[in-house]
Design an enzyme around this catalytic site. Structure first.
Site, PDB file in Angstrom:
ATOM      1  N   SER A 129       0.851  -1.198   0.000  1.00 47.67           N
ATOM      2  CA  SER A 129       0.000   0.000   0.000  1.00 47.67           C
ATOM      3  C   SER A 129       0.879   1.238   0.000  1.00 47.67           C
ATOM      4  CB  SER A 129      -0.900   0.008   1.239  1.00 47.67           C
ATOM      5  OG  SER A 129      -1.511   1.271   1.421  1.00 47.67           O
ATOM      6  N   TYR A 169      -1.407  -1.101  10.607  1.00 48.57           N
ATOM      7  CA  TYR A 169      -1.675  -1.467   9.213  1.00 48.57           C
ATOM      8  C   TYR A 169      -0.579  -0.942   8.293  1.00 48.57           C
ATOM      9  CZ  TYR A 169      -3.755  -1.434   4.585  1.00 48.57           C
ATOM     10  OH  TYR A 169      -3.965  -1.602   3.232  1.00 48.57           O
TER      11      TYR A 169
END
Length: 306
Positions: free
Chosen positions: A122, A161
């Site tokens: 990401s 995350y």
């Protein structure tokens, strides 16, 4: 959380998913949309080391063509509090990194060259970008990431995350390095590894723990401002657009010889400075071996940096 692994014979696709009903639904939808009858599910829960170890066993029992591609696409984000996997790991790190680490190592001996591994990361892993400034990743010793309460880690949910997404890159680059060192990335025996940033995809279940009002903003309003966001250095995509870009990494002949790279959508890009830290990558690899109790006979890649 679903994975995708592909074998040849007109791309026989295996959907690896922890929920059998969702897996069957996804398979039916894909067959209907593509008319490809060679799509099937195999159960896999990346929050369980036992389930991960059972997956290659079940895979080998089926009459499938050679394994040519693995897409490590599953991901989770725990926004509130701290939860743990079946084996006691903090869930975000346990699923997003350790689960993929073990699964791919166990599938390495099933891959038939030329083959590809795609690890989905990401843009939030990079604190020098707009995507990464909201909750900058903070790499810590893998044991701390795995057992935050025991080790007094103070990372909050979204930061866990983004840190796991940094770990995805460290893992992908280290795996590419080790495959090349072991002779599995030569011209005639090539297994490539690349990392992929799908961009922001608010239509997925990744934001399901967010406040309902924030979910509405992300899913309904944010996509309308794509051109402006692109100018600011961030990308918002729908699942179809990101899915096509990810599939390209698995099947495009032009990418057959490319390994150890980072793609944002269809474009090759530079990941964060920290993601290229070879010492951290080696530390993460070796600690992950210990955490998931990866045995020597389960992998061909237990080599050290020279």
């Amino acid at each position: 959380m679903c994975q995708a692994i592909a074998v040849d014979r007109d791309w026989h696709v295996v959907i690896a998913c922890r929920d059998p009903e969702k897996a069957d639904k996804a398979v039916r939808a894909l067959i209907h949309e593509t008319s490809n009858q060679h799509i099937e599910p195999i159960l896999l829960n990346l929050a369980s080391l036992n389930s991960i170890r059972q997956f290659p066993i079940e895979f080998s029992k089926r009459s499938l063509p050679p394994l040519r591609a693995v897409v490590a696409n599953a991901g989770t984000q725990v926004v509130r509090g701290t939860t743990y996997t079946e084996d006691g790991f903090e869930t975000t790190f346990g699923v997003n990194h350790l689960g993929h680490f073990l699964l791919i190592n166990l599938l390495l001996q099933s891959l038939v060259a030329p083959a590809r591994i795609i690890v989905v990361s990401s843009g939030t892993h990079d604190p020098d970008t707009l995507d990464g400034k909201v909750a900058p990743p903070q790499y810590q010793k893998p044991e701390v990431l795995a057992y935050p309460k025991l080790k007094n880690s103070r990372l909050f949910g979204v930061q866990r995350y983004t840190t796991s997404k940094l770990c995805n890159l460290l893992f992908a680059y280290e795996l590419s390095y080790r495959l090349e060192a072991e002779g599995h990335s030569t011209a005639d025996c090539r297994i490539t590894v690349n990392a992929f940033d799908p961009g922001g995809v608010p239509g997925t279940g990744l934001i399901r723990e967010y406040h309902p009002a924030l979910q509405f903003v992300l899913r309904s309003l944010l996509p309308r401002f794509r051109p402006v966001l692109r100018l600011l250095g961030t990308t918002v995509n729908d699942a179809e657009t990101s899915g096509r870009a990810m599939a390209r990494l698995a099947i495009d002949p032009e990418l057959e010889s490319i390994s150890g790279k980072y793609f944002q959508g269809i474009k090759k890009a530079q990941s964060s400075k920290e993601s290229y830290d070879s010492e951290k990558a080696a530390e993460l690899w070796l600690s992950s071996v210990e955490l998931v109790k990866l045995q020597f006979y389960e992998t061909i890649l237990q080599i050290a940096h020279q």
